[in-house]
Design an enzyme around this catalytic site. Sequence first.
Site, PDB file in Angstrom:
ATOM      1  N   LYS A   1       0.842  -1.294   0.152  1.00 16.74           N
ATOM      2  CA  LYS A   1      -0.031   0.186   0.085  1.00 16.74           C
ATOM      3  C   LYS A   1       0.743   1.013  -0.086  1.00 16.74           C
ATOM      4  CE  LYS A   1      -3.851   2.014   0.154  1.00 16.74           C
ATOM      5  NZ  LYS A   1      -3.516   3.164  -0.678  1.00 16.74           N
TER       6      LYS A   1
ATOM      7  N   LYS B   1       5.535   3.275   8.287  1.00 18.08           N
ATOM      8  CA  LYS B   1       4.457   4.224   8.428  1.00 18.08           C
ATOM      9  C   LYS B   1       3.263   3.411   8.544  1.00 18.08           C
ATOM     10  CE  LYS B   1       4.089   7.654   5.632  1.00 18.08           C
ATOM     11  NZ  LYS B   1       3.996   8.442   4.508  1.00 18.08           N
TER      12      LYS B   1
ATOM     13  N   LYS C   1       5.167   1.817  -3.059  1.00 21.04           N
ATOM     14  CA  LYS C   1       5.302   3.062  -3.554  1.00 21.04           C
ATOM     15  C   LYS C   1       5.585   3.130  -5.004  1.00 21.04           C
ATOM     16  CE  LYS C   1       4.566   7.369  -1.941  1.00 21.04           C
ATOM     17  NZ  LYS C   1       3.858   7.765  -0.653  1.00 21.04           N
TER      18      LYS C   1
ATOM     19  N   GLY D   1      -2.660   8.181  -4.408  1.00 21.10           N
ATOM     20  CA  GLY D   1      -2.163   9.378  -4.927  1.00 21.10           C
ATOM     21  C   GLY D   1      -0.869   9.791  -4.050  1.00 21.10           C
ATOM     22  N   ASP D   2      -0.137  10.697  -4.497  1.00 21.01           N
ATOM     23  CA  ASP D   2       0.924  11.241  -3.790  1.00 21.01           C
ATOM     24  C   ASP D   2       1.263  12.569  -4.772  1.00 21.01           C
ATOM     25  OD1 ASP D   2       3.295  10.711  -1.700  1.00 21.01           O
ATOM     26  OD2 ASP D   2       4.365  11.367  -3.587  1.00 21.01           O
TER      27      ASP D   2
ATOM     28  N   THR E   1      -4.495  13.361   5.249  1.00 19.74           N
ATOM     29  CA  THR E   1      -2.975  13.551   5.353  1.00 19.74           C
ATOM     30  C   THR E   1      -2.506  14.967   6.203  1.00 19.74           C
ATOM     31  OG1 THR E   1      -2.399  12.377   3.318  1.00 19.74           O
ATOM     32  CG2 THR E   1      -0.643  13.560   4.520  1.00 19.74           C
TER      33      THR E   1
END
Length: 459
Positions: free
Chosen positions: A103, A127, A139, A178-179, A223
């Site tokens: 994830k 995390k 990632k 998303g990032d 976030t």
Amino acid sequence: MSNVQTLNTEETAAKEYVQEVYNTVVKRNPNETEFHQAVKEILDSLVPIVARHPKYRQLGVLERLVEPERLVTFRVPWVDDQGVVRVNRGFRVQYNSSIGPYKGGLRFHPSVNASIIKFLGFEQTFKNSLTGQAIGGGKGGSDFDPKGKSDGEIMRFTQSFMTELYKYIGPDTDVPAGDIGVGAREIGFMFGQYKRIRSSFEAGVLTGKGIGYGGSLGRTEATGYGCVYFVNEMLNSRGLSFEGSTVVVSGSGNVAIYAIQKAAQLGARVVACSDSNGYIYDPKGIDLETVRRLKEVERKRISEYVTEHPHAVYTEGCQNIWSIPCDIALPCATQNEIDEESAKKLVAGGVQAIGEGANMPSTLEAIEVFLNANVLFGPAKAANAGGVAVSALEMSQNSMRYSWNFHEVDDKLHQIMKNIYRESVAAAEEYGHPGNLVVGANIAGFKKVADAMIAQGVI
């Protein structure tokens, strides 16, 4: 041999083991400076737990932990609006699946390379463990730059990207989100392409989706809100709060926008934010609606803010944003944005707390400055875990085919951030570093992953 001598011997052995593992990482991954930095920060903080529990050394846990389970690199060809064929690189690191499916977000930015993707995946493993959810670390992304691209170009690129990525992901295998550079628009295009290829509606394959097709209320805010919730716990430990404080936030994307919003709701005055070109300083307090419209709707640069708010000041370049005196700093832009010099400026300006909204925004030297100055410091893997925590809640809702309302999700997020803070504090105290949340968060995240790795054998 006395207990003290035994402890010193074990700690020396642990330090030597950790250094040996780190040296191997550097040798095997030359020139990957971001990955080296992330590994060193975590490994150094694990010395106390490795010294106390030799099984982690004897069973080669660290050697396995620093090596991703899988790294996929692929070509992404697409056609721009002028009919010119463009080619980018795509990446997905499936770092560790000991406690659940991989994830982690997808980042679209020119700086993306194997080093950055691996550092992000490594951090993500710890995390995700801290959230208490059953999710492993991953990632991905591309060196594609979405800035200045039309919706058509974004769609064609993301469809090409997903045409390759779909082979490696799934609701129980790997769940991207998303990032930087990947928001609701990009997630929507990728989900559509995945659905088209698979000929099935697998809502749990991506998170950060639109509310109308399987997304979760509260995910957009998670976030930024989570970072502020975590910092608030740190502040409360010293009898402080956001109420009446001056806050500087870097960035103006999703994380920054909702960190600004929540900090303001808690009574703070946020006076600065930035984008990759420069930063704005508004002594009256940032007008969030202007920032949201400029960045989320009109997709303009932050410099446009001063045309509507002439009392504000725009400065080219981002580094000096940390010279603005503040009580609380929330770096929410990108990695290594706070170096040693910037950290010293923040300390000189009276900063009391740092909450890392971005991934690894402070260099190792900057962190040392903060800790030596007794500044409250919330490391990224703890402070910005709210996004992936709510992504996991989105996965749960997809599996149940049921949705919670915003307040239910926000309450769950708030409790998760409190739990992360408490577990980090407890781990720091248990292993001899009271108040050091870098050590505490790393050890708390590591223990769950490492114990699961041991239980599952050498794989």
